[in-house]
Structures are given as structure tokens and as C-alpha cells.
Design a protein around this motif. Sequence first.
Motif: not given
Length: 521
Positions: A138-146
Motif C-alpha cells: 500500500m505504501g508502494t502504491l501511494m508512492a508510485v501514484t500520489v
Amino acid sequence: MESKGSWTVADAVDYNGLPADKSKTGGWITAALILGIEVVERLSTMGIAVNLGTGALAVATKLPELRPPTCHHGEACTPATAFQMTFLYIALYLIALGTGGLKSSISGFGSDQFDDKDPKEKAQMAFFFNRFFFIISMGTLMAVTVLVYIQDEVGRSWAYGICTVSMAIAIAVFLSGTKSYRYKKSQGSPVVQIFQIIAASIRKRKTELPQSIVYLYEDTPEGLRIEHTDQFRMLDKAAVVTEGDFEQTLDGIAIPNPWKLSSVTKVEEVKMMVRLLPIWATTIIFWTTYAQMITFSVEQASTMRRNVGNFQIPAGSLTVFFVAAILITLAFYDRVIMPFWKKWKGKPGFSSLQLMAIGLVLSTIGMAAAAIVEQKRLSVAKSSTQKTLPISVFLLVPQFFLVGSGEAFIYTGQLDFFITQSPKGMKTMSTGLFLTTLSLGFFVSSFLVSIVKKVTATSANGGWLADNINHGRLDLFYWLLVILSGINFVVYVICALWFKPTKSKDSEEMEKGKGFSVEDC
């Protein structure tokens, strides 16, 4: 009523150094505090890795003195000064240093919050490893998007500032649980212990082993002893008592010299670390295929049609499919497979060895899918003169999804395996060993690319990995990885069948009395 001893954890203490009370320490609440700091670490690290440039970086991108002046198109650019470059590298190395220390310790500390001698808490630990990777994904997802969006559209100093503030908050939350954590008793440096046992066994290499293990030296309390195994018997010689093994203290008490004599349990702890090495070696290839997938797949995507209406998807943004596959796989495993497996087999999900096997199989299938798609893409490239080939980029989604799902299984499996199958005093070292599979996978990837380029570069079109991907044979390189992965999987299965988990004597008694079995292959 249960005795008072059943409410404490034998090998853990609380903040005051007293035996850890199960009702006041450990469990999911403290584990959640630990997971909080890990998700912020992923947010910061992946945000930087995907889109270079945390506190020091925020300052470096904001203060004019710490960065070169803005350079517009067509103008002569002023290079960064030595001071500015020094400040930048210090910031990056601080992040690397912090990440290394955090990742090698946090998973072990999180698992310390659960008592592996308690069937209920041991089951909770299995869920912890699954949710641990879900959280960092989830942290990675927020990093590569938001975060990447904020970096590109708002400003890098804002993005890095958000990382800094988030980390500060996470640290405060983490420290708030100080009095509720369980702390494992320090047992000295594991590296020193390994060298001591190797030195003692070499020194006694000509000494005959006794016919019965009862004659081997043991000073570990009964409840914490590890059952003796017959593997690596050469190391058992470190526990053979010989003349000169004991030294007199100032009080006249004879104590063993650790460089000459070690207990059976300490020897077995070193054996446990040795047993990890074959599994460690056979999981490196996964990260090699992973490295190829996140490099060449992006290059493939850059030549394909990426439009969704009037919006063109950036080639690098396809990494989102990796993260999505991880999150979907973990959610499905957590909510469907684990409850079903527990009802059918009586175990909380697959064993760590089974998880890694599934990950290796999925990555192999993923590379095969990548090879087939590349064959299709090359056939289109030969008949097209357009810069952007008339073939949809979404054909790459299956390979992203398969390798991403494989990562979900192999990462959680590795994490569980290297934590639970290592000695309690060597968890940090074992986690570090696990993390080296990632780095070595990328090294092997670079080495393999260099070899393939050198061997195939004699062909007229520039070889398999030509500078222009449309003139190369990336599909053959992918098939090579499929073959290597297949061979590696066979070796892995042999190593997994050879591996036998070591059990402490008290856990063995618990299993006999309560019917709770440890995981097997």
C-alpha cells in the motif's frame, strides 16, 4: 485457573526487563504500530526510487543555495557545485542507511510480538507476515501514484516534505508503544557465535565424536534447548569437552572458553543458519526475473499504443499493475485461501516453503507469457513503419500480474521462512540474508544481460538485446529466463525436501500435548 507462568513469555521481557506479561505486551496492537513506520518507509523509499530526488532532500530542492539555478530549454545550464552534489549524496546515503537498518530489524521485531510457543499467537504470526507485505505494498502504491504526481505537478520539495512529516509522525506513534512491546533477550553477536563454533570445530577436527549425544556439552536451560540433529556433524565437535576448554574466573569458577567449547544448542543455532543457505540461493533467480520485468517491460511499453481515450499512459506507470497484482493476491490469500486451508488442513495457510514454490512457478509462467507477447510485438514491428506500434500495451498486463502475484507469494514466504526458521538471537542477521536475495537478483540480472549482449552481439541486427528493441530478440532472452527459472525450480524442490525445520524441546512437547503441528513441505 491457569498458572501465572502461562501468562508470561519465557524468552521475552517488557520495558522494565521483567518477564513479558501476555495481557499487557505484544499482540496485534503493538504489531500495528510497527507496521505503521514500515508503510511510511515504503512511501519515502519508493517515491525517491521511482522519481529521484527525505528531510535533507526536501531542503535541497527548496533552498536555492543547495541546487543549481533553473535551466530552460535552449539555455546554457549551470552545473551543480561540489557542495550541492555533496549535500545531495549525503541525503541519499542517509536514506539508504536508514532503510537498511529499518528493513533488517522491523520484521523481526514485529514477529517478536507473538509467542511462537503459543498455538494461537503462532497462527497470528502467520497472518502478520501476510499483512506486513500488504501494508508495505500500500505504501508502494501511494508512492508510485500520489507521491509521484505531487513531485511532477506540485513540486519535489512538497513531496519530500510530506515524506519527512509522515516519517516524524510514524516515529512518534512507534515510540508511543515502547512500554507495550515485547523485547527478546540479547544473546550476543550472531556473527561472533558463528566464528566461535567454526574455530572450535576446526581446532577439534581430529577429535572423535562420542557415540551418544549425552556426552556433548550443554549449558542452555531445558526449556530453551534445541533438539540435536545429525546434519553437519563436523560442527558437533565444537561441543566435545576436551582438556583446556574451561577457564577459571577470579571467583574460582570454571567457565567454558567460547572459542574452544560451545553448547549443543549454540551449535544447532549455527546449523539452522547453514540450512537456510540452499533455500536462500534458489530464491535469487526470482528477483533476477523481477529485475528484467521492471526494465525491459517498460521499454516494450514505450513502443506500444498506450492511449485510453485522449489520455496516454506513461510507460513507467505500468508498475501500478505490479502493485495491484500484489494487493489483489494478498487479499485473496488472506480472505479466501487461508480460511479454506485452515478448515481443510487445520493449518493457517500454506507453509513458507510452499509459498515460495508458488512464487517461483508464477514468475516462470509470467516470463513465458512475456516471451509470447514479445513475439507478437516483434511480428507487428516488422510489418509497421510507425513509431508507436499498432498493438495495445495492455497485452503486457498478464506478465505484470503473474510476476506481481509471484512476488506476493515469494516475499511473504521468504519473510516467514527466514524469520521463523532462524535462531531467536539471529533474526536480524537472517532478515539481512533474505534481503540480499533482492540485491543479488539484480546483480545476477546485470551479469546475465552483459553475457547475453556479448555472446549474441556478433549477429547483424545487434544481438538479442539490441539498442533498438524492435531490431533485437528480447523474446529469446525471455525464453532463456524461463529455462533458467525451470531448472532453478527443480533445484529448489530438492532443497525444500532436504530441509527439515529445527524444533526446540519445549515446542515439541507442546505439539505432542496440544496436537499443533509445525509447518512442513
